[in-house]
Design a protein around this motif. Structure first.
Motif, short mmCIF file in Angstrom:
data_model
loop_
_atom_site.label_atom_id
_atom_site.label_comp_id
_atom_site.label_asym_id
_atom_site.label_seq_id
_atom_site.Cartn_x
_atom_site.Cartn_y
_atom_site.Cartn_z
N MET A 163 0.83 -1.20 0.00
CA MET A 163 0.00 0.00 0.00
C MET A 163 0.87 1.26 0.00
O MET A 163 1.90 1.30 0.64
N SER A 164 0.40 2.25 -0.72
CA SER A 164 1.23 3.45 -0.88
C SER A 164 1.07 4.41 0.30
O SER A 164 1.92 5.27 0.51
N SER A 165 -0.01 4.29 1.06
CA SER A 165 -0.24 5.28 2.12
C SER A 165 0.75 5.07 3.26
O SER A 165 1.44 4.07 3.36
N LYS A 166 0.76 6.06 4.17
CA LYS A 166 1.69 5.98 5.29
C LYS A 166 1.21 5.02 6.37
O LYS A 166 1.88 4.81 7.37
N PHE A 167 0.03 4.47 6.17
CA PHE A 167 -0.54 3.60 7.20
C PHE A 167 -0.31 2.11 6.90
O PHE A 167 -0.20 1.72 5.74
N ASP A 168 -0.28 1.30 7.98
CA ASP A 168 -0.14 -0.15 7.80
C ASP A 168 -1.41 -0.76 7.21
O ASP A 168 -1.36 -1.72 6.45
N HIS A 169 -2.56 -0.22 7.61
CA HIS A 169 -3.85 -0.76 7.16
C HIS A 169 -4.83 0.39 6.91
O HIS A 169 -4.61 1.50 7.38
N ASP A 170 -5.91 0.07 6.18
CA ASP A 170 -6.95 1.09 6.00
C ASP A 170 -7.84 1.18 7.24
O ASP A 170 -8.30 2.27 7.61
N VAL A 171 -8.12 0.05 7.85
CA VAL A 171 -8.95 0.03 9.07
C VAL A 171 -8.40 -1.01 10.03
O VAL A 171 -8.01 -2.10 9.61
N ILE A 172 -8.40 -0.69 11.32
CA ILE A 172 -8.13 -1.70 12.34
C ILE A 172 -9.42 -1.90 13.13
O ILE A 172 -10.01 -0.93 13.62
N VAL A 173 -9.86 -3.14 13.19
CA VAL A 173 -11.07 -3.47 13.94
C VAL A 173 -10.65 -4.18 15.22
O VAL A 173 -9.88 -5.15 15.16
N ILE A 174 -11.13 -3.70 16.36
CA ILE A 174 -10.80 -4.34 17.62
C ILE A 174 -11.98 -5.20 18.04
O ILE A 174 -13.05 -4.69 18.37
N GLY A 175 -11.81 -6.50 17.99
CA GLY A 175 -12.87 -7.43 18.36
C GLY A 175 -13.39 -8.21 17.16
O GLY A 175 -13.85 -7.62 16.18
N GLY A 176 -13.31 -9.52 17.24
CA GLY A 176 -13.77 -10.39 16.16
C GLY A 176 -15.07 -11.10 16.51
O GLY A 176 -15.25 -12.27 16.19
N GLY A 177 -15.98 -10.40 17.18
CA GLY A 177 -17.32 -10.93 17.44
C GLY A 177 -18.19 -10.66 16.22
O GLY A 177 -17.68 -10.25 15.17
N PRO A 178 -19.51 -10.87 16.36
CA PRO A 178 -20.41 -10.65 15.21
C PRO A 178 -20.30 -9.24 14.61
O PRO A 178 -20.33 -9.09 13.38
N ALA A 179 -20.14 -8.22 15.43
CA ALA A 179 -20.06 -6.85 14.91
C ALA A 179 -18.77 -6.66 14.10
O ALA A 179 -18.80 -6.22 12.95
N ALA A 207 -16.23 -4.40 4.55
CA ALA A 207 -15.18 -3.44 4.20
C ALA A 207 -14.10 -4.11 3.34
O ALA A 207 -13.66 -3.55 2.34
N ALA A 208 -13.69 -5.31 3.72
CA ALA A 208 -12.67 -6.02 2.93
C ALA A 208 -13.22 -6.37 1.55
O ALA A 208 -12.49 -6.31 0.55
N GLY A 209 -14.51 -6.69 1.51
CA GLY A 209 -15.15 -7.02 0.23
C GLY A 209 -15.09 -5.85 -0.76
O GLY A 209 -15.07 -6.05 -1.97
N ALA A 210 -15.02 -4.63 -0.23
CA ALA A 210 -14.94 -3.45 -1.10
C ALA A 210 -13.48 -3.09 -1.38
O ALA A 210 -13.19 -2.03 -1.93
N GLY A 211 -12.57 -3.93 -0.96
CA GLY A 211 -11.17 -3.71 -1.32
C GLY A 211 -10.33 -3.02 -0.25
O GLY A 211 -9.15 -2.76 -0.46
N LEU A 212 -10.92 -2.73 0.91
CA LEU A 212 -10.13 -2.08 1.96
C LEU A 212 -9.19 -3.10 2.62
O LEU A 212 -9.51 -4.29 2.72
N ASP A 213 -8.05 -2.60 3.07
CA ASP A 213 -7.11 -3.43 3.82
C ASP A 213 -7.55 -3.40 5.29
O ASP A 213 -7.39 -2.39 5.97
#
Ligand SMILES: Cc1cc2nc3c(=O)[nH]c(=O)nc-3n(C[C@H](O)[C@H](O)[C@H](O)COP(=O)(O)OP(=O)(O)OC[C@H]3O[C@@H](n4cnc5c(N)ncnc54)[C@H](O)[C@@H]3O)c2cc1C
Ligand code: SF4
Ligand code: SF4
Lengths: 70, 407
Positions: free
Chosen positions: B1-17, B25-31
């Protein structure tokens, strides 16, 4: 500060959900307490469904707990 | 990825939400990176595992067979005096899940869309820029030295604890008045009619209820929720002996079937039965699911809402990503849509909860005697006034309590 009898704890995170001082947290497979943050409010004691939390008002360090409290 | 960030989004918690957010979000191509402090997604289970089918079907999901234990045809609700109303219909039908399998399945769907998931990885702090805006989180894998990962958007899907959400500035601490404290057994044997059973009454479960959610192989989740303020008679302020385990044991002992049954699992938890937090979004971050107290205030159920919300919030995150705008103004879209769609119903359910907690067992028996299935249907769809009128016709002294339902 509080103590938790870990043997009886069912790891439900109820205490940390109501703690206004973020002084308890689930870490690994245990509830971890941060005595330095605790404000002795007792809410965690009230919410605990397993009745395993004890509050020692004014105590800030484990070594100041009364004998048998750990 | 060209941006200065490691990821586009960090999600805390792998429950249903979190998983539902990550999938869309990943389906739309986000990291997308999901971190969860649990060693295994979905474990330990802290849930009655009931889920209405309407909530899921409308999202176009087909639930794999392994994700649920049995299909439920409806509900049987008991008054304090033992009288019951049975109610089969599409709005009460659903499943008793195998939550462990279900949560993992939702998470796998996200991975299949390209999200990365790291278990046993606890978010321990927020990384902020010089203006105080979140730009990443500090995480610790397996208790080791924390390290920083960066993203322009942080999503808290942390469930009840919501420690990072607090650090992000959200008011997610729960008040005792707005939680029920719960104890639950998995029990066997239990014969059932493919109905979930709910028992109301101040004696059985002060400001709460007992639930029996049947499972396959003659098993059942038997649990109780008790109002946070009334629980624990040994402590100040509560009702003597009213802790959930003592009350549940008393219930089990009295029940013809359960009194001889074995327990396979002890667990519990605290469920939120209040209103959602007052803001879901701030610059560069949002809160979704039970972390935002997005739950049904009557029974504390939150799986369906968590999934819905994850999807909704991801829609906004995708737009924010396209516009490279992660300000509160941009992220507010999720909050506005959510409040428009969900708040009126949830607010009505909260009103009902607050009225139910003032009603005595005797009044509750009267209400049950008066109501039929159609009335219950109206209550469920928040059409309270005609039902309240009917109850008052037989017991006018309830006016003070029920007045809130008349407007
Ligand atoms: C006893 C009980 C019974 C229930 N019964 C039902 C029911 O029958 N039906 C129903 O619909 N709902 C029920 N609920 C509520 C339901 O469990 C929740 O609403 C649902 O799990 C919410 O999903 P979520 O994704 O928002 O959060 P969760 O499923 O709680 O997921 C949050 C995740 O975030 C992780 N996490 C938290 N903090 C961090 C951190 N700092 N770093 C990394 N990871 C972190 C956690 O490990 C967890 O995996 C019940 C709850 C309880 C306690
Ligand atoms: S006594 Fe209050 S501040 Fe201390 S751990 Fe319990 S809830 Fe937190
Ligand atoms: S509320 Fe009690 S049982 Fe639940 S995690 Fe805290 S100490 Fe353990």
């Amino acid at each position: 500060m509080i103590t938790i009898k870990h043997d009886g704890c069912i790891f439900c995170v109820g205490c940390s959900s109501v703690c206004p001082a973020s002084a308890i947290e689930a870490v690994g497979t245990r509830m971890k307490t941060y005595p330095e943050k605790c404000i002795d409010c007792g809410l965690c004691v009230k919410v605990c469904p397993a009745n395993v939390i004890c509050l020692y008002k004014g105590v800030k360090d484990e070594k100041d707990l009364p004998a048998g409290a750990r | 990825m060209s941006s200065k960030f490691d990821h586009d989004v960090i999600v805390i918690g792998g429950g249903p939400a979190g998983s539902s957010f990550a999938r869309v979000a990943a389906g739309a191509g986000l990291d997308v990176l999901v971190v969860d402090k649990r060693k295994e997604i979905g474990v330990p289970v802290r849930c009655g595992e009931g889920l209405g089918s309407l909530e899921i079907l409308k999202q176009g999901f087909v639930l794999p067979r392994a994700c649920y234990s049995i299909e439920i045809e409806g509900a049987k609700v008991y008054a304090p005096n033992g009288k019951s109303i049975t109610w089969r219909g599409e709005d009460t039908a659903g499943w008793v899940l195998e939550r462990k399998v279900f949560d993992k399945w939702l998470c796998e769907l996200a991975i299949e869309k390209g999200a990365r998931v790291h278990t046993y990885t606890r978010a321990v702090g927020v990384v902020k820029d010089e203006k105080g805006r979140p730009q990443g989180v500090k995480v610790s894998h397996g208790g080791k030295e924390p390290y920083e990962i960066s993203a322009p958007l942080i999503v808290s899907a942390e469930g009840m604890e919501s420690m990072i959400a607090r650090e992000l500035g959200f008011k997610t601490v729960h008040s005792l008045y707005d939680v029920d404290t719960c104890y639950e057994y998995e029990m066997k044997p239990y014969n059932h009619e493919n109905l979930i059973e709910l028992y109301f009454g101040n004696e059985a479960a002060p400001r709460g209820y007992v639930w029996i959610f049947p499972k396959a192989d003659k098993k059942a989740n038997v649990g109780i929720g008790v109002g946070g303020l009334v629980q624990n008679g040994t402590k100040q302020g509560g009702i003597k002996g009213a802790d959930p385990k003592t009350l549940l044991d008393a219930f089990v002992k009295k029940d013809e079937q359960l009194k001889d049954a074995s327990t396979l699992l002890d667990f519990g938890g605290v469920i939120s039965v209040g209103s959602p937090i007052d803001e879901f979004t701030r610059d560069n971050c949002m809160v979704i699911g039970t972390a935002a107290k997005q739950v049904d205030p009557i029974h504390g159920g939150g799986i369906g809402l968590a999934i819905d919300t994850g999807i909704m919030a991801a829609g906004t995150a995708i737009k924010a990503h396209e516009r490279k705008d992660f300000s509160k103004n941009m992220l507010m879209e999720y909050e506005t849509v959510w409040r428009r769609q969900k708040s009126p119903t949830l607010a009505n359910r909260l009103k009902l909860r607050k009225i139910l907690e003032k009603v005595s067992d005797d009044d509750l028996n009267h209400i049950f005697n008066t109501l039929n299935k159609e009335d219950l249907q109206k209550v469920m769809s928040s059409d309270f006034a005609p039902v309240a009128m009917k109850v008052l016709a037989g017991r006018p002294q309830l006016l003070a309590v029920l007045r809130g339902l008349m407007s």
